[in-house]
Design an enzyme around this catalytic site. Structure first.
Site, PDB file in Angstrom:
ATOM      1  N   CYS A   6      -1.681   0.957   9.118  1.00 56.35           N
ATOM      2  CA  CYS A   6      -0.934   1.608   8.053  1.00 56.35           C
ATOM      3  C   CYS A   6      -0.212   2.802   8.676  1.00 56.35           C
ATOM      4  O   CYS A   6      -0.856   3.763   9.101  1.00 56.35           O
ATOM      5  CB  CYS A   6      -1.941   2.042   6.989  1.00 56.35           C
ATOM      6  SG  CYS A   6      -1.208   2.767   5.557  1.00 56.35           S
ATOM      7  N   CYS A  26       0.824  -1.208   0.000  1.00 61.98           N
ATOM      8  CA  CYS A  26       0.000   0.000   0.000  1.00 61.98           C
ATOM      9  C   CYS A  26       0.856   1.255   0.000  1.00 61.98           C
ATOM     10  O   CYS A  26       0.341   2.367  -0.085  1.00 61.98           O
ATOM     11  CB  CYS A  26      -0.951   0.007   1.194  1.00 61.98           C
ATOM     12  SG  CYS A  26      -0.134   0.141   2.798  1.00 61.98           S
ATOM     13  N   HIS A  42      -3.310   5.244  10.020  1.00 64.83           N
ATOM     14  CA  HIS A  42      -4.706   4.822  10.119  1.00 64.83           C
ATOM     15  C   HIS A  42      -4.770   3.307  10.198  1.00 64.83           C
ATOM     16  O   HIS A  42      -3.820   2.619   9.808  1.00 64.83           O
ATOM     17  CB  HIS A  42      -5.505   5.322   8.910  1.00 64.83           C
ATOM     18  CG  HIS A  42      -5.681   6.806   8.897  1.00 64.83           C
ATOM     19  ND1 HIS A  42      -4.758   7.649   8.316  1.00 64.83           N
ATOM     20  CD2 HIS A  42      -6.639   7.612   9.430  1.00 64.83           C
ATOM     21  CE1 HIS A  42      -5.157   8.904   8.480  1.00 64.83           C
ATOM     22  NE2 HIS A  42      -6.294   8.915   9.140  1.00 64.83           N
ATOM     23  N   ARG A  54      -5.144  -3.957   9.463  1.00 67.13           N
ATOM     24  CA  ARG A  54      -3.969  -3.391   8.784  1.00 67.13           C
ATOM     25  C   ARG A  54      -3.675  -2.031   9.406  1.00 67.13           C
ATOM     26  O   ARG A  54      -4.382  -1.072   9.160  1.00 67.13           O
ATOM     27  CB  ARG A  54      -4.223  -3.257   7.291  1.00 67.13           C
ATOM     28  CG  ARG A  54      -3.102  -2.565   6.531  1.00 67.13           C
ATOM     29  CD  ARG A  54      -3.248  -2.727   5.036  1.00 67.13           C
ATOM     30  NE  ARG A  54      -4.488  -2.169   4.513  1.00 67.13           N
ATOM     31  CZ  ARG A  54      -4.597  -0.926   4.013  1.00 67.13           C
ATOM     32  NH1 ARG A  54      -3.564  -0.125   3.965  1.00 67.13           N
ATOM     33  NH2 ARG A  54      -5.762  -0.494   3.562  1.00 67.13           N
ATOM     34  N   HIS A  96       0.707  11.311  15.853  1.00 63.75           N
ATOM     35  CA  HIS A  96      -0.026  10.689  14.756  1.00 63.75           C
ATOM     36  C   HIS A  96       0.831   9.597  14.130  1.00 63.75           C
ATOM     37  O   HIS A  96       1.982   9.831  13.750  1.00 63.75           O
ATOM     38  CB  HIS A  96      -0.346  11.753  13.697  1.00 63.75           C
ATOM     39  CG  HIS A  96      -0.969  11.198  12.456  1.00 63.75           C
ATOM     40  ND1 HIS A  96      -2.278  10.770  12.406  1.00 63.75           N
ATOM     41  CD2 HIS A  96      -0.466  10.995  11.221  1.00 63.75           C
ATOM     42  CE1 HIS A  96      -2.543  10.331  11.181  1.00 63.75           C
ATOM     43  NE2 HIS A  96      -1.462  10.452  10.442  1.00 63.75           N
ATOM     44  N   ASP A 125      -8.926  -4.572   6.509  1.00 61.45           N
ATOM     45  CA  ASP A 125      -8.707  -5.424   5.338  1.00 61.45           C
ATOM     46  C   ASP A 125      -7.388  -6.196   5.427  1.00 61.45           C
ATOM     47  O   ASP A 125      -6.812  -6.569   4.416  1.00 61.45           O
ATOM     48  CB  ASP A 125      -8.753  -4.582   4.057  1.00 61.45           C
ATOM     49  CG  ASP A 125      -7.712  -3.468   4.066  1.00 61.45           C
ATOM     50  OD1 ASP A 125      -6.892  -3.416   5.012  1.00 61.45           O
ATOM     51  OD2 ASP A 125      -7.719  -2.654   3.131  1.00 61.45           O
TER      52      ASP A 125
END
Ligand SMILES: [Zn+2]
Length: 129
Positions: free
Chosen positions: A118, A65, A104, A116, A101, A108
């Site tokens: 990410c 990704c 996210h 996941r 931060h 999936d």
């Protein structure tokens, strides 16, 4: 446990402009560019802001990704909040210890956790084991 709180000036000085923008201003690094994207050494991924342990190397997988992906976090290390930015509803993940931060989380994931995580490479530091 009380959170680590610093001023923007202190974070900027500690992190430098790129990591500051991602971790303290909820930025996103350009996909495919992160230093941990294809990183597969054994060790511990910690928060680049406060060094709190976030992910272990064996939860990392290649999600293709553009960002490093993990199928679970270390217990209690990550907080989840709803994010409605950019016209989407997503779940943002933050460092519990300092509100950095991280990225996210999506449902999936290909492993048995179905998750996941990410994560921006700029939000992470790595401690080899
Ligand atoms: Zn942190």
């Amino acid at each position: 446990m009380s959170k680590i709180v610093k001023t923007d000036e202190q974070w900027l000085e500690q992190l430098g402009p790129e990591a500051f923008k991602v971790t303290r201003k909820k930025g996103t690094e350009y996909p495919g560019t992160g230093k941990f994207l294809n990183h597969s050494e054994k060790g511990l991924y910690v928060c680049t802001c406060c060094q709190a342990p976030l992910f272990t190397f064996d939860s990392k997988f290649n999600a293709h990704c553009g960002w490093p992906a993990f199928d679970q976090s270390i217990d209690g290390a990550v907080e989840y909040i709803k994010d409605h930015s950019n016209g989407m509803t997503r779940i943002e993940i933050l460092c519990t210890n300092c509100d950095s931060h991280l990225g996210h989380i999506f449902d999936d994931g290909p492993t048995e956790t179905g998750k996941r995580y990410c994560v921006n490479s700029l939000s992470l530091s790595f401690i080899p084991s």
